[in-house]
Design a protein around this motif. Structure first.
Motif, PDB file in Angstrom:
ATOM      1  N   LEU A   1     -35.736 -54.887  -4.703  1.00  0.00           N
ATOM      2  CA  LEU A   1     -35.350 -55.749  -5.390  1.00  0.00           C
ATOM      3  C   LEU A   1     -35.070 -55.653  -6.787  1.00  0.00           C
ATOM      4  CD1 LEU A   1     -36.292 -58.817  -5.808  1.00  0.00           C
ATOM      5  CD2 LEU A   1     -38.331 -58.434  -7.069  1.00  0.00           C
ATOM      6  N   THR A   2     -33.958 -55.840  -6.079  1.00  0.00           N
ATOM      7  CA  THR A   2     -33.509 -55.747  -7.885  1.00  0.00           C
ATOM      8  C   THR A   2     -32.798 -56.711  -8.790  1.00  0.00           C
ATOM      9  OG1 THR A   2     -31.775 -54.120  -6.809  1.00  0.00           O
ATOM     10  CG2 THR A   2     -31.143 -54.814  -8.930  1.00  0.00           C
ATOM     11  N   GLN A   3     -33.286 -56.090 -10.871  1.00  0.00           N
ATOM     12  CA  GLN A   3     -33.869 -57.496 -11.016  1.00  0.00           C
ATOM     13  C   GLN A   3     -32.991 -56.877 -12.185  1.00  0.00           C
ATOM     14  OE1 GLN A   3     -37.704 -56.037 -11.814  1.00  0.00           O
ATOM     15  NE2 GLN A   3     -38.889 -58.417 -11.472  1.00  0.00           N
ATOM     16  N   THR A   4     -31.660 -58.136 -12.844  1.00  0.00           N
ATOM     17  CA  THR A   4     -31.165 -58.005 -13.788  1.00  0.00           C
ATOM     18  C   THR A   4     -31.245 -58.804 -14.522  1.00  0.00           C
ATOM     19  OG1 THR A   4     -29.076 -58.588 -12.945  1.00  0.00           O
ATOM     20  CG2 THR A   4     -29.662 -56.398 -11.825  1.00  0.00           C
ATOM     21  N   LYS A   5     -30.596 -59.354 -16.066  1.00  0.00           N
ATOM     22  CA  LYS A   5     -30.437 -60.303 -16.494  1.00  0.00           C
ATOM     23  C   LYS A   5     -29.534 -61.098 -15.283  1.00  0.00           C
ATOM     24  CE  LYS A   5     -30.693 -57.765 -20.993  1.00  0.00           C
ATOM     25  NZ  LYS A   5     -29.933 -57.130 -22.188  1.00  0.00           N
ATOM     26  N   ARG A   6     -28.428 -60.592 -15.023  1.00  0.00           N
ATOM     27  CA  ARG A   6     -27.467 -62.096 -13.844  1.00  0.00           C
ATOM     28  C   ARG A   6     -28.346 -62.355 -12.946  1.00  0.00           C
ATOM     29  NH1 ARG A   6     -22.542 -59.275 -12.978  1.00  0.00           N
ATOM     30  NH2 ARG A   6     -22.084 -61.187 -12.445  1.00  0.00           N
ATOM     31  N   GLY A   7     -29.963 -61.828 -13.061  1.00  0.00           N
ATOM     32  CA  GLY A   7     -30.942 -62.368 -12.107  1.00  0.00           C
ATOM     33  C   GLY A   7     -31.251 -61.071 -10.900  1.00  0.00           C
ATOM     34  N   ASN A   8     -32.464 -61.896 -10.007  1.00  0.00           N
ATOM     35  CA  ASN A   8     -33.041 -60.540  -9.205  1.00  0.00           C
ATOM     36  C   ASN A   8     -32.445 -61.173  -7.868  1.00  0.00           C
ATOM     37  OD1 ASN A   8     -34.549 -60.102 -12.114  1.00  0.00           O
ATOM     38  ND2 ASN A   8     -35.990 -61.693 -11.477  1.00  0.00           N
ATOM     39  N   ILE A   9     -32.298 -59.966  -7.089  1.00  0.00           N
ATOM     40  CA  ILE A   9     -31.457 -60.059  -6.162  1.00  0.00           C
ATOM     41  C   ILE A   9     -32.429 -58.740  -5.017  1.00  0.00           C
ATOM     42  CG2 ILE A   9     -30.222 -59.447  -4.462  1.00  0.00           C
ATOM     43  CD1 ILE A   9     -28.292 -60.194  -7.090  1.00  0.00           C
ATOM     44  N   TYR A  10     -32.867 -60.235  -3.830  1.00  0.00           N
ATOM     45  CA  TYR A  10     -33.380 -59.028  -2.481  1.00  0.00           C
ATOM     46  C   TYR A  10     -32.511 -58.506  -1.538  1.00  0.00           C
ATOM     47  CZ  TYR A  10     -37.114 -57.599   0.591  1.00  0.00           C
ATOM     48  OH  TYR A  10     -37.578 -56.735   1.185  1.00  0.00           O
ATOM     49  N   THR A  11     -32.274 -57.306  -1.541  1.00  0.00           N
ATOM     50  CA  THR A  11     -31.639 -56.444  -0.109  1.00  0.00           C
ATOM     51  C   THR A  11     -32.599 -56.491   0.480  1.00  0.00           C
ATOM     52  OG1 THR A  11     -30.010 -55.281  -1.824  1.00  0.00           O
ATOM     53  CG2 THR A  11     -30.432 -55.187   0.151  1.00  0.00           C
ATOM     54  N   LEU A  12     -31.938 -57.543   1.589  1.00  0.00           N
ATOM     55  CA  LEU A  12     -32.264 -57.475   2.902  1.00  0.00           C
ATOM     56  C   LEU A  12     -31.090 -56.044   3.963  1.00  0.00           C
ATOM     57  CD1 LEU A  12     -34.613 -57.760   4.971  1.00  0.00           C
ATOM     58  CD2 LEU A  12     -33.572 -60.018   5.994  1.00  0.00           C
ATOM     59  N   THR A  13     -31.663 -55.425   4.921  1.00  0.00           N
ATOM     60  CA  THR A  13     -31.029 -54.506   5.864  1.00  0.00           C
ATOM     61  C   THR A  13     -31.531 -55.320   7.299  1.00  0.00           C
ATOM     62  OG1 THR A  13     -32.582 -52.286   5.780  1.00  0.00           O
ATOM     63  CG2 THR A  13     -30.617 -52.682   4.187  1.00  0.00           C
ATOM     64  N   ILE A  14     -30.868 -55.822   8.153  1.00  0.00           N
ATOM     65  CA  ILE A  14     -31.285 -55.342   9.753  1.00  0.00           C
ATOM     66  C   ILE A  14     -29.810 -54.479  10.026  1.00  0.00           C
ATOM     67  CG2 ILE A  14     -30.460 -56.850  11.458  1.00  0.00           C
ATOM     68  CD1 ILE A  14     -32.043 -57.892  10.033  1.00  0.00           C
ATOM     69  N   ILE A  15     -30.744 -53.976  10.809  1.00  0.00           N
ATOM     70  CA  ILE A  15     -30.015 -52.371  10.850  1.00  0.00           C
ATOM     71  C   ILE A  15     -30.626 -51.964  12.889  1.00  0.00           C
ATOM     72  CG2 ILE A  15     -29.567 -51.186   9.387  1.00  0.00           C
ATOM     73  CD1 ILE A  15     -32.568 -49.787   9.516  1.00  0.00           C
ATOM     74  N   GLY A  16     -29.364 -51.467  13.370  1.00  0.00           N
ATOM     75  CA  GLY A  16     -29.577 -51.118  15.184  1.00  0.00           C
ATOM     76  C   GLY A  16     -29.902 -52.134  15.751  1.00  0.00           C
ATOM     77  N   GLN A  17     -30.742 -52.090  16.538  1.00  0.00           N
ATOM     78  CA  GLN A  17     -31.561 -53.121  17.639  1.00  0.00           C
ATOM     79  C   GLN A  17     -32.348 -54.581  17.057  1.00  0.00           C
ATOM     80  OE1 GLN A  17     -31.062 -51.685  21.437  1.00  0.00           O
ATOM     81  NE2 GLN A  17     -32.334 -53.665  22.355  1.00  0.00           N
ATOM     82  N   ILE A  18     -32.388 -55.621  17.061  1.00  0.00           N
ATOM     83  CA  ILE A  18     -33.400 -56.828  16.988  1.00  0.00           C
ATOM     84  C   ILE A  18     -34.457 -56.329  18.315  1.00  0.00           C
ATOM     85  CG2 ILE A  18     -33.026 -58.867  16.870  1.00  0.00           C
ATOM     86  CD1 ILE A  18     -29.962 -59.048  15.161  1.00  0.00           C
ATOM     87  N   GLU A  19     -35.551 -55.690  18.146  1.00  0.00           N
ATOM     88  CA  GLU A  19     -36.484 -56.181  18.629  1.00  0.00           C
ATOM     89  C   GLU A  19     -36.745 -57.479  18.696  1.00  0.00           C
ATOM     90  OE1 GLU A  19     -38.925 -52.818  18.923  1.00  0.00           O
ATOM     91  OE2 GLU A  19     -40.466 -54.655  17.717  1.00  0.00           O
ATOM     92  N   GLY A  20     -37.046 -57.863  19.841  1.00  0.00           N
ATOM     93  CA  GLY A  20     -37.542 -59.594  19.846  1.00  0.00           C
ATOM     94  C   GLY A  20     -38.914 -59.449  20.763  1.00  0.00           C
ATOM     95  N   HIS A  21     -39.638 -59.459  21.847  1.00  0.00           N
ATOM     96  CA  HIS A  21     -41.023 -59.505  22.514  1.00  0.00           C
ATOM     97  C   HIS A  21     -41.372 -58.574  22.467  1.00  0.00           C
ATOM     98  CE1 HIS A  21     -40.660 -63.746  21.267  1.00  0.00           C
ATOM     99  NE2 HIS A  21     -39.458 -64.385  22.016  1.00  0.00           N
ATOM    100  N   GLN A  22     -40.516 -57.321  23.792  1.00  0.00           N
ATOM    101  CA  GLN A  22     -40.815 -56.448  23.943  1.00  0.00           C
ATOM    102  C   GLN A  22     -40.566 -55.803  23.268  1.00  0.00           C
ATOM    103  OE1 GLN A  22     -38.358 -56.551  27.347  1.00  0.00           O
ATOM    104  NE2 GLN A  22     -39.976 -57.754  28.178  1.00  0.00           N
ATOM    105  N   ALA A  23     -41.494 -54.028  22.809  1.00  0.00           N
ATOM    106  CA  ALA A  23     -41.108 -53.221  22.104  1.00  0.00           C
ATOM    107  C   ALA A  23     -39.878 -52.524  22.144  1.00  0.00           C
ATOM    108  CB  ALA A  23     -42.340 -52.803  21.138  1.00  0.00           C
ATOM    109  N   GLN A  24     -38.853 -51.589  22.203  1.00  0.00           N
ATOM    110  CA  GLN A  24     -38.714 -50.700  22.237  1.00  0.00           C
ATOM    111  C   GLN A  24     -38.935 -49.299  21.880  1.00  0.00           C
ATOM    112  OE1 GLN A  24     -35.623 -51.290  23.314  1.00  0.00           O
ATOM    113  NE2 GLN A  24     -35.301 -53.266  23.226  1.00  0.00           N
ATOM    114  N   PRO A  25     -38.255 -48.477  22.319  1.00  0.00           N
ATOM    115  CA  PRO A  25     -39.019 -46.647  22.222  1.00  0.00           C
ATOM    116  C   PRO A  25     -38.898 -45.933  20.876  1.00  0.00           C
ATOM    117  CG  PRO A  25     -37.600 -47.036  24.218  1.00  0.00           C
ATOM    118  CD  PRO A  25     -37.780 -48.425  23.315  1.00  0.00           C
ATOM    119  N   GLU A  26     -39.637 -45.779  20.407  1.00  0.00           N
ATOM    120  CA  GLU A  26     -39.443 -44.966  18.774  1.00  0.00           C
ATOM    121  C   GLU A  26     -37.924 -44.588  18.630  1.00  0.00           C
ATOM    122  OE1 GLU A  26     -42.890 -42.503  18.031  1.00  0.00           O
ATOM    123  OE2 GLU A  26     -44.072 -44.823  18.798  1.00  0.00           O
ATOM    124  N   THR A  27     -37.348 -43.947  19.222  1.00  0.00           N
ATOM    125  CA  THR A  27     -36.421 -43.237  18.843  1.00  0.00           C
ATOM    126  C   THR A  27     -34.884 -44.318  18.654  1.00  0.00           C
ATOM    127  OG1 THR A  27     -35.279 -43.660  21.655  1.00  0.00           O
ATOM    128  CG2 THR A  27     -36.793 -41.585  20.666  1.00  0.00           C
TER     129      THR A  27
END
Length: 225
Positions: free
Chosen positions: A19-45
Motif C-alpha cells: 500500500l502506497t500512502q501519499t497526499k494524493r491518495g492511498n493506492i493498493y498495488t495488486l500483482t497478477i503473475i505467472g499462472q492463475i491457480e484454480g481448484h487444482q494446486a500447481q507444482p511449486e516450480t
C-alpha cells in the motif's frame, strides 16, 4: 489507527504487494503473475496467483477506508478459466477507482483481468494471446463437452466486449485466426495493436497508470465532497 483498524491493514500487507500512502491518495498495488491457480494446486516450480487469496483481498480493498484506489499489474500466461473470471468479475464490480497495466504478457484468461479495471493500459512491448477455450487432461468426447466449451467461450467474449471497446466480431476474429500461432488457433497482439483494436484503453507505463489513478481518485473525492 487503533488495534482493531490495523488488523485489516496488516492482512493486506501479508497477502499483496503493498500500500502506497501519499497526499494524493492511498493506492493498493495488486500483482497478477505467472499462472492463475484454480481448484487444482500447481507444482511449486510454477509461479502462480492463487484465487483463494485474491478474492477476499479484493473484498477487503473495496471495504477499506484507508485505500482509495487499486493498481493492477499483470504479467500472466493465463490459467484456470473460472478462477480468472471470478477475479475479473470482482474487480469490475468494485466502486473504487482501478487501473490495470499489462507488463510482459496478459494472455488467455488474463485478458478479462486486464479489461476488468475502470481504465486499462499496456506497455508497447507487452503481448496478449487471444485463443479459444482449451482444456488439458482427459476430456469426454461428447457433444455436451463441446457445448460447454462454447458456452464458456461466449461468457469470456461477453465480459471482454462489455468491459472494453473491442467489437464482438473483432474479438472473435482474433480468437479463431489461423497462421499466427504455430500449434494453436488464435492471435497474439502487442501493445499498440491492442489499443488500436479497442481491447485496451491506451498505451502507457507505470507513471501514466499512477497519474490516471490519482485523477480518478481526485474526481471521486470531489464528487463525494
Amino acid at each position: 489507527m487503533d488495534e482493531t483498524q490495523s488488523r485489516p491493514q496488516e492482512r493486506l500487507e501479508e497477502l499483496g504487494a503493498g500500500l502506497t500512502q501519499t497526499k494524493r491518495g492511498n493506492i493498493y498495488t495488486l500483482t497478477i503473475i505467472g499462472q492463475i491457480e484454480g481448484h487444482q494446486a500447481q507444482p511449486e516450480t510454477i509461479k502462480t496467483t492463487k484465487y483463494e487469496h485474491v478474492l477476499p483481498l479484493l473484498a477487503t480493498i473495496e471495504e477499506s477506508e484507508d485505500i482509495d484506489g487499486l493498481l493492477l499489474l499483470l504479467n500472466t500466461v493465463g490459467g484456470d478459466i473460472e478462477a480468472g473470471l471470478a477475479i475479473a468479475e470482482l474487480i469490475a464490480g468494485m466502486r473504487k477507482p482501478s487501473v490495470s497495466l499489462v507488463l510482459g504478457g496478459g494472455h488467455s484468461i488474463g485478458i478479462p483481468l486486464a479489461v476488468s479495471a475502470k481504465k486499462s493500459m499496456i506497455v508497447p512491448t507487452a503481448s496478449m494471446m487471444i485463443h479459444p477455450v482449451r482444456m488439458s487432461g482427459v476430456v469426454v468426447g461428447a457433444p455436451a463437452t463441446y457445448h460447454y466449451f462454447q458456452r464458456i467461450q461466449e461468457q469470456i467474449t461477453d465480459f471482454v466486449t462489455a468491459n472494453s471497446r473491442i467489437t464482438r466480431e473483432q474479438f472473435s476474429d482474433y480468437m479463431m485466426a489461423t497462421g499466427q500461432i504455430a500449434t494453436d488457433v488464435g492471435t497474439i497482439v502487442y501493445g499498440r495493436e491492442a489499443v488500436e483494436s479497442g481491447l485496451i484503453d491506451r498505451l502507457g507505463g507505470l507513471h501514466d497508470a499512477l497519474e490516471c489513478l490519482h485523477r480518478m481518485i481526485s474526481r471521486k473525492q470531489g464528487n463525494r465532497g
